[in-house]
Design an enzyme around this catalytic site. Structure first.
Site, mmCIF file in Angstrom:
data_model
loop_
_atom_site.group_PDB
_atom_site.id
_atom_site.type_symbol
_atom_site.label_atom_id
_atom_site.label_comp_id
_atom_site.label_asym_id
_atom_site.label_seq_id
_atom_site.Cartn_x
_atom_site.Cartn_y
_atom_site.Cartn_z
ATOM 1 N N ASP A 30 0.834 -1.206 0.000
ATOM 2 C CA ASP A 30 0.000 0.000 0.000
ATOM 3 C C ASP A 30 0.870 1.258 0.000
ATOM 4 O O ASP A 30 1.958 1.267 0.578
ATOM 5 C CB ASP A 30 -0.899 -0.023 1.252
ATOM 6 N N GLY A 33 0.097 5.463 -4.443
ATOM 7 C CA GLY A 33 -0.510 6.744 -4.806
ATOM 8 C C GLY A 33 0.054 7.883 -3.967
ATOM 9 O O GLY A 33 0.417 8.948 -4.493
ATOM 10 N N ARG A 34 0.161 7.654 -2.657
ATOM 11 C CA ARG A 34 0.698 8.710 -1.774
ATOM 12 C C ARG A 34 2.162 8.994 -2.081
ATOM 13 O O ARG A 34 2.618 10.138 -2.029
ATOM 14 C CB ARG A 34 0.536 8.285 -0.296
ATOM 15 N N SER A 75 -7.240 -6.113 -6.085
ATOM 16 C CA SER A 75 -8.345 -6.687 -5.306
ATOM 17 C C SER A 75 -9.648 -6.667 -6.094
ATOM 18 O O SER A 75 -9.764 -5.964 -7.114
ATOM 19 C CB SER A 75 -8.528 -5.900 -4.004
ATOM 20 N N ASN A 78 -10.650 -3.212 -6.474
ATOM 21 C CA ASN A 78 -9.855 -2.279 -7.295
ATOM 22 C C ASN A 78 -10.498 -1.966 -8.651
ATOM 23 O O ASN A 78 -10.103 -1.002 -9.315
ATOM 24 C CB ASN A 78 -8.430 -2.804 -7.514
ATOM 25 N N LEU A 197 -6.949 -5.036 7.168
ATOM 26 C CA LEU A 197 -6.644 -6.173 6.286
ATOM 27 C C LEU A 197 -7.226 -6.034 4.889
ATOM 28 O O LEU A 197 -6.804 -6.749 3.968
ATOM 29 C CB LEU A 197 -7.130 -7.486 6.922
HETATM 30 C C1 FPP Z 1 -1.839 0.241 -3.344
HETATM 31 O O1 FPP Z 1 -1.421 1.543 -3.486
HETATM 32 C C2 FPP Z 1 -1.351 -0.554 -4.444
HETATM 33 C C3 FPP Z 1 -2.141 -1.198 -5.357
HETATM 34 C C4 FPP Z 1 -3.601 -1.151 -5.315
HETATM 35 C C5 FPP Z 1 -1.582 -1.968 -6.454
HETATM 36 C C6 FPP Z 1 -0.284 -2.650 -6.186
HETATM 37 C C7 FPP Z 1 0.377 -2.812 -7.477
HETATM 38 C C8 FPP Z 1 1.700 -2.768 -7.695
HETATM 39 C C9 FPP Z 1 2.699 -2.678 -6.632
HETATM 40 C C10 FPP Z 1 2.222 -2.801 -9.088
HETATM 41 C C11 FPP Z 1 1.803 -3.969 -9.918
HETATM 42 C C12 FPP Z 1 2.055 -5.286 -9.269
HETATM 43 C C13 FPP Z 1 2.734 -6.318 -9.806
HETATM 44 C C14 FPP Z 1 2.778 -7.603 -9.072
HETATM 45 C C15 FPP Z 1 3.449 -6.221 -11.080
HETATM 46 P P1 FPP Z 1 -2.500 2.691 -3.629
HETATM 47 O O2 FPP Z 1 -2.607 3.055 -5.072
HETATM 48 O O3 FPP Z 1 -3.778 2.270 -2.998
HETATM 49 O O4 FPP Z 1 -1.810 3.828 -2.818
HETATM 50 P P2 FPP Z 1 -2.485 4.947 -1.932
HETATM 51 O O5 FPP Z 1 -3.232 4.233 -0.840
HETATM 52 O O6 FPP Z 1 -1.324 5.729 -1.430
HETATM 53 O O7 FPP Z 1 -3.380 5.732 -2.846
#
Ligand code: FPP
Length: 242
Positions: A30, A33-34, A75, A78, A197
Site C-alpha cells: 500500500d 498513490g501517496r 483486489s 480495485n 486487512l
Molecule cells: C496500493 O497503493 C497498491 C495497489 C492497489 C496496487 C499494487 C500494485 C503494484 C505494486 C504494481 C503492480 C504489481 C505487480 C505484481 C506487477 P494505492 O494506489 O492504494 O496507494 P495509496 O493508498 O497511497 O493511494
C-alpha cells in the site's frame, strides 16, 4: 509452550525452514498513490516504482529462504478505480511477467495466482497462464500474486466447493482455498501506515503475525523485509494455547 518450527539454514526446495522460522509471508503493498503525490507525480508513477519494489522483494524473499511470498496486487474492489489506472496496472503486470519470467524460471520460482484472473483481458489471461505453466514444476519459492482477489469471495467459493463434496468443516473449506497448496501464513505485512486487512487472506490470517510498517510501498526494501522477519523470529506464537 513455544511453537517455533525447527530451524535450519536450508533454503526452500531442500526441505528446510530458514533461521527466522517463517515459511510464508504475505504483503499488502500500500502507498503507491501517496508516494507519487508527495512528488507531484501521477499515481501511475507510484505504481511503476511499486513494481521495482516487487522485484527486489521477490529476490529478497528467495534469498531469505521463504517458501512462499503472497502479494496483493489487484483486489476485487480495485475495479472501482478509474479506467486509466486499471489499464496502467494491467500494463505493469504484463511487463513484469514478460521481463521477469526468465529470472523466475532460472531461480526455481513457481508463479501462482490467487483470486480469479480469468476476468482480465484475454491477452493478460494468456500471458499469465503461460507463465503459470512454465513455472509449475518449480519447487523453490512460490510467488503468489493476488489478482481480482477478495478473501470473502475466496472463502465463499471454497465453502461452496466443500459443500458440493460433503460435510462443511474448517478442514474441508481450508482444502478448497486458493492457498491450499501453500504453507500456512506466518507473517502478514502492510505498508503505508494503514492498519487494516482490506479483505486480504482473512482466513489464512487467523494465526498469522501482523506487521504494519510506516513506509510507502515504493520505498520498501529488503532491509524492511529482513527486519520484519527478525521481529517475527522474536514473537512467541501460541495458536490459542498457553
Ligand atoms: C496500493 O497503493 C497498491 C495497489 C492497489 C496496487 C499494487 C500494485 C503494484 C505494486 C504494481 C503492480 C504489481 C505487480 C505484481 C506487477 P494505492 O494506489 O492504494 O496507494 P495509496 O493508498 O497511497 O493511494
Amino acid at each position: 509452550m513455544k511453537l517455533k518450527p525447527a530451524q535450519s539454514e536450508v533454503a526452500p526446495g531442500h526441505g528446510g525452514v530458514a533461521a527466522h522460522g517463517a515459511r510464508h509471508v504475505a504483503i499488502i503493498m500500500d502507498g503507491n498513490g501517496r508516494w507519487a503525490k508527495k512528488r507531484h507525480m501521477p499515481r501511475v508513477f507510484g505504481h511503476q516504482r511499486g513494481v521495482e519494489a516487487v522485484r527486489r522483494t521477490v529476490r529478497a524473499a528467495r534469498e531469505m529462504g521463504l517458501e512462499a511470498l503472497t502479494l496483493y496486487a489487484f483486489s476485487t474492489e480495485n475495479w472501482r478505480r478509474p479506467e486509466d489506472e486499471i489499464g496502467a496496472l494491467m500494463s505493469l503486470l504484463k511487463r513484469f511477467i514478460v521481463d521477469d519470467l526468465d529470472e523466475f524460471a532460472a531461480n526455481n520460482v513457481r508463479l501462482k495466482i490467487i483470486g480469479d484472473h480469468s476476468a482480465f483481458a484475454p491477452d493478460v489471461v494468456e500471458l499469465i497462464d503461460k507463465a503459470l505453466a512454465r513455472t509449475r514444476d518449480n519447487d523453490g519459492t512460490t510467488l503468489a500474486i493476488a489478482l481480482n482477489y477478495g478473501a470473502q469471495d475466496e472463502i465463499a467459493r471454497a465453502a461452496a466447493k466443500a459443500a458440493a463434496r460433503g460435510p462443511v468443516t474448517v478442514e474441508s473449506i481450508a482444502a478448497e482455498l486458493d492457498t491450499a497448496d501453500m504453507p500456512p501464513l506466518d507473517l502478514l505485512i502492510r505498508t503505508s501506515g494503514e492498519v487494516r486487512l482490506s479483505n486480504f487472506l482473512l482466513w489464512q490470517a487467523a494465526y498469522a503475525e501482523m506487521c504494519f510498517l510506516d513506509v510507502l510501498w515504493p520505498d520498501f526494501t529488503p532491509d524492511h523485509l529482513a527486519q520484519a522477519l527478525a521481529d517475527f523470529a522474536q514473537r512467541e506464537r501460541r495458536f490459542g494455547g498457553r
